[in-house]
Write an enzyme that holds these catalytic residues in place. Structure first.
Site, mmCIF file in Angstrom:
data_model
loop_
_atom_site.group_PDB
_atom_site.id
_atom_site.type_symbol
_atom_site.label_atom_id
_atom_site.label_comp_id
_atom_site.label_asym_id
_atom_site.label_seq_id
_atom_site.Cartn_x
_atom_site.Cartn_y
_atom_site.Cartn_z
ATOM 1 N N CYS A 51 52.934 25.602 2.634
ATOM 2 C CA CYS A 51 53.982 26.894 1.812
ATOM 3 C C CYS A 51 55.660 26.926 2.433
ATOM 4 O O CYS A 51 54.977 26.296 3.726
ATOM 5 C CB CYS A 51 53.259 28.273 2.009
ATOM 6 N N HIS A 77 36.290 -7.577 -11.201
ATOM 7 C CA HIS A 77 35.284 -6.642 -10.470
ATOM 8 C C HIS A 77 35.143 -5.505 -10.904
ATOM 9 O O HIS A 77 34.101 -4.267 -10.542
ATOM 10 C CB HIS A 77 35.126 -7.053 -8.718
ATOM 11 N N ARG A 88 57.552 22.961 -0.993
ATOM 12 C CA ARG A 88 56.776 22.829 0.164
ATOM 13 C C ARG A 88 55.886 23.749 -0.612
ATOM 14 O O ARG A 88 54.668 23.349 -0.397
ATOM 15 C CB ARG A 88 57.069 23.854 1.446
ATOM 16 N N GLU A 145 51.708 10.778 -10.128
ATOM 17 C CA GLU A 145 52.299 12.694 -9.360
ATOM 18 C C GLU A 145 53.305 13.067 -10.725
ATOM 19 O O GLU A 145 53.095 14.230 -10.208
ATOM 20 C CB GLU A 145 52.039 12.291 -8.252
ATOM 21 N N TRP A 185 51.390 27.254 -1.584
ATOM 22 C CA TRP A 185 51.041 26.467 -2.269
ATOM 23 C C TRP A 185 49.289 26.742 -2.209
ATOM 24 O O TRP A 185 48.958 27.018 -1.102
ATOM 25 C CB TRP A 185 51.169 24.754 -1.589
ATOM 26 N N LYS A 235 54.118 6.701 -7.888
ATOM 27 C CA LYS A 235 54.987 7.527 -8.246
ATOM 28 C C LYS A 235 54.405 7.936 -9.444
ATOM 29 O O LYS A 235 54.526 9.545 -9.707
ATOM 30 C CB LYS A 235 55.867 6.467 -8.370
ATOM 31 N N GLU A 290 51.863 1.765 -4.305
ATOM 32 C CA GLU A 290 53.058 2.749 -4.233
ATOM 33 C C GLU A 290 53.368 2.897 -6.259
ATOM 34 O O GLU A 290 53.749 4.436 -6.015
ATOM 35 C CB GLU A 290 54.192 2.639 -3.396
ATOM 36 N N LYS A 340 55.739 19.121 -1.096
ATOM 37 C CA LYS A 340 56.436 17.793 0.172
ATOM 38 C C LYS A 340 55.921 17.371 1.188
ATOM 39 O O LYS A 340 55.636 16.386 1.218
ATOM 40 C CB LYS A 340 57.731 18.498 0.427
ATOM 41 N N ASN A 373 52.025 30.462 6.466
ATOM 42 C CA ASN A 373 51.733 29.164 5.519
ATOM 43 C C ASN A 373 50.747 28.354 6.503
ATOM 44 O O ASN A 373 50.686 28.188 8.635
ATOM 45 C CB ASN A 373 53.072 28.266 6.109
ATOM 46 N N GLY A 374 49.546 28.372 6.440
ATOM 47 C CA GLY A 374 48.456 27.321 7.187
ATOM 48 C C GLY A 374 46.914 28.184 6.286
ATOM 49 O O GLY A 374 47.279 28.108 5.444
HETATM 50 C C1 AGP Z 1 54.196 10.490 -1.467
HETATM 51 O O1 AGP Z 1 55.086 11.023 -3.077
HETATM 52 C C2 AGP Z 1 53.929 11.843 -1.866
HETATM 53 N N1 AGP Z 1 54.789 13.302 -1.322
HETATM 54 C C3 AGP Z 1 52.890 12.166 -0.665
HETATM 55 O O2 AGP Z 1 51.952 11.173 -0.842
HETATM 56 C C4 AGP Z 1 53.802 12.138 0.863
HETATM 57 O O3 AGP Z 1 53.925 10.847 0.942
HETATM 58 C C5 AGP Z 1 52.393 12.051 1.719
HETATM 59 O O4 AGP Z 1 51.965 13.769 1.500
HETATM 60 C C6 AGP Z 1 52.919 12.231 2.903
HETATM 61 O O5 AGP Z 1 54.026 13.236 4.236
HETATM 62 P P1 AGP Z 1 54.882 12.854 4.327
HETATM 63 O O6 AGP Z 1 55.013 10.899 4.917
HETATM 64 O O7 AGP Z 1 56.165 13.694 5.188
HETATM 65 O O8 AGP Z 1 54.248 12.699 6.235
#
Ligand code: AGP
Length: 613
Positions: free
Chosen positions: A2, A509, A27, A493, A79, A490, A486, A608, A105-106
């Site tokens: 958050c 497999h 966030r 998400e 969040w 992308k 990766e 994020k 936040n937590g």
């Molecule tokens: C990637 O696009 C995502 N936002 C997520 O997988 C991110 O890479 C992951 O949460 C790790 O975040 P960080 O690099 O800030 O530790």
């Protein structure tokens, strides 16, 4: 996870707080709320949805005079962890008296037991959240001293928190504290701002203090008094942010993600500049804080991270083994802390994290420190918890990354990992000539990426043909396998297409059973060792009716002709090729999501920085 903000000063707090939330929205963005102090009362306005909806709601709840009169307040963008994103579950939460307001936040892990005890004392709760329990607990501990009440309450809490608390009975202060979730305090001229990260502070001041775990601070308009939870004064360093607020703007792009993709030639330039030494054919990464002897004595490299950072680690694994001739392995951070890893002083543990706040990676760092490993970090956010706790490492210098989908951080992480492997390699069997050649290849990366970005319009056209599919598979071999992972992440998400990344040999497999006519296969068929095998795997997919989009090497016409569609990247070293290849996939994912009308910068259900387990 958050974002929280607190303000006490001379400006109208409601406006400052809501602008601060806008900067922290990446966030968490499923609901939001603000509380202001007006004379001897706390006023709260909350709303499900984005900060913009909260702004409308607060303007509706409070007349203009009131809205602009208050100069103290706290706010939150959420969040959800406990209870769905509704108005009632949104923060701030009040205590039983209604005089104390809290944003958090937590996660309070023992909130059920605390709630039951407080209900036994007649407390009534409105929400399903753990946070409301903490607000009531502070109220229950309050004997006329808010600071002491917060200390007493936090002593009873298990879990993580970054909090800001205010009370109508003590209107001249805000109390803030942290354990596990970040808190930064900005000291302005006659005003003080509290926030989860510096992006909400940079518009007010560059002078900040980062709280450490179990720090608590009494904040007034012109003072910050930091103590531990036993009321013992502690001193924390004042840091200069060195950030400009323009960096946190879209700069004319439709989305932060598109801006950050286009920034990569510059961000990679910043990550590489001054870190290559062509005389010795090596790299200079002063922040590693290691002598050549210490590096030579290392016997293993362990790369830890989550999500996109984990994928960068997977490319790093190939680089360390190939360039530095040292055993390397990648560990998923969330599992690392619980699997009791075998580690020792000859193990280099590299914690990779853009935000430097990811809870699982932070916990893995603490476990590695516990085990006496050589721990360093690869972070983008200066002053972040992981960077400060490891005390050594390399900053990416990629600039603020606002879009939830990480792009420029990934390419800079890979570039730095290549430079780290080069440095270790030069301390072992990697010759000066080989080192010189690789350093030149690394130096050329920004240019290579600029060439891919020039194909933006072509990639947008290709994306249109794939935007209606609900499934997609990315395949690759060698260092292109993590690129496939990766690329799938992308697309997943931001477009909500169910995309999976596989090692090209793994499809037969099992996963190949999912292929049918028109199923998209995005194949990393770049001209590196193993390409012929990948082409074989592509034919297996085509035989089942799949549609093939190939990432191929410029001028490799024979391979390009094997594809239904292709995007070409410049010819370069196999490990370096991972970077231009992933940029092609970033643009592909971006345009597919744009054409599907998705919320690109703030995809559903994501945030994020993941500061909870
Ligand atoms: C990637 O696009 C995502 N936002 C997520 O997988 C991110 O890479 C992951 O949460 C790790 O975040 P960080 O690099 O800030 O530790």
């Amino acid at each position: 996870m958050c974002g929280i903000v607190g303000y006490i000063g001379k400006a109208d707090a409601a406006t400052v707080l809501i602008n601060g939330l806008r900067r922290l929205e990446y966030r968490g963005y499923d609901s939001a709320g603000v509380a202001i102090l007006d004379d001897d009362r706390v006023l709260v306005s909350k709303s499900p949805g984005k900060v913009a909806k909260l702004s409308d709601k607060a303007h509706a709840d409070w007349d203009a005079a009131l809205f602009h009169r208050a100069s103290t307040g706290i706010a939150h963008t959420r969040w959800a962890t406990h209870g769905p994103p509704t108005e009632v579950n949104a923060h701030p939460h009040l205590d039983q008296s209604g005089d104390i307001a809290l944003v958090h936040n937590g996660i309070i892990e023992n909130y059920r037991a605390l709630r039951a005890r407080l209900e036994g004392k007649g407390h009534h709760f409105y929400s399903e959240t753990d946070t409301e329990v903490l607000a009531h607990l502070i109220g229950d501990c309050d004997k006329g001293d808010l600071f002491q009440a917060v200390c007493d309450a936090l002593h009873q809490v298990n879990g993580t928190f970054g909090i800001a608390v205010l009370s109508a009975q003590e209107p001249d202060k805000i109390i803030t504290a942290r354990r596990g979730s970040p808190i930064v305090i900005g000291m302005g001229d006659g005003e003080t701002i509290i926030a989860s990260d510096a992006s909400a502070i940079v518009a007010h001041t560059q002078r900040v203090i980062y709280l450490d775990d179990n720090d608590i601070a009494i904040v007034t308009a012109d003072s910050v008094d930091i103590r531990d939870l036993n009321n013992i004064p502690v001193t924390r360093e004042i840091a200069e942010l060195g950030l400009d607020s323009a960096a946190a703007e879209k700069g004319g792009y439709e989305h932060f993600m598109l801006k950050e993709i286009h920034e990569q030639p510059d961000s990679l330039g910043n990550a590489i500049r001054g870190r290559l030494d062509f005389d010795i054919g090596s790299s200079v990464l002063a922040g590693m804080g290691t002598s050549p002897r210490e590096l030579a004595e290392l016997s293993r490299v362990v790369l830890i991270g989550c999500g996109t950072s984990l994928h960068a680690g997977l490319v790093g694994e190939y680089a360390f083994e190939d360039l530095a001739d040292i055993h390397a392995e990648v560990q998923q951070a969330a599992e690392f802390r619980y699997r009791n890893p075998i580690l020792g002083s000859r193990d280099l543990v590299v914690a990779i994290s853009q935000s430097g706040e990811t809870a699982d990676t932070l916990a893995a760092v603490r476990e590695a420190n516990q085990k006496g490993a050589f721990v360093m970090s690869l972070c983008n956010v200066v002053g972040s918890t992981i960077a400060r706790e490891t005390g050594r490492g390399v900053y990416l210098h990629a600039g603020p990354e606002i879009s939830v989908a990480s792009t420029k951080a990934f390419t800079c992480q890979v570039a730095v990992l290549l430079m780290m492997a080069l440095k270790l390699g030069r301390g072992r069997r990697f010759s000066r000539e080989d080192g010189y050649k690789l350093a030149r290849e690394i130096e050329a990366i920004p240019e290579l990426v600029a060439k891919v970005i020039l194909q933006n319009d072509k990639i947008a056209k290709i994306a249109a043909d794939y935007s209606k599919n609900e499934h997609a598979f990315f395949i690759g071999r060698g260092p292109m396998y993590p690129v496939a992972l990766e690329g799938a992440l992308k697309l997943k998400e931001i477009s909500y297409i169910h995309a999976e990344g596989y090692h090209a040999a793994e499809l037969k497999h099992g996963p190949i059973a999912l292929l049918e006519k028109g199923t998209p296969i995005i194949a990393l068929a770049v001209d590196i060792p193993g390409k012929d095998k990948t082409l074989g795997n592509i034919e297996e997919c085509r035989a089942r009716g799949a549609r093939i989009l190939g990432i191929v090497t410029e001028g490799d016409h024979e391979t390009a002709e094997c594809m239904d569609d292709f995007i070409s990247i410049p010819r370069c070293h196999p490990l370096v090729a991972t970077i231009p290849a992933v940029v092609a996939l970033q643009l592909f994912a971006y345009h597919v999501a744009r054409l599907r009308g998705c919320e690109i910068d703030q995809p559903r259900n994501l945030a994020k920085s993941v500061t909870v387990e």
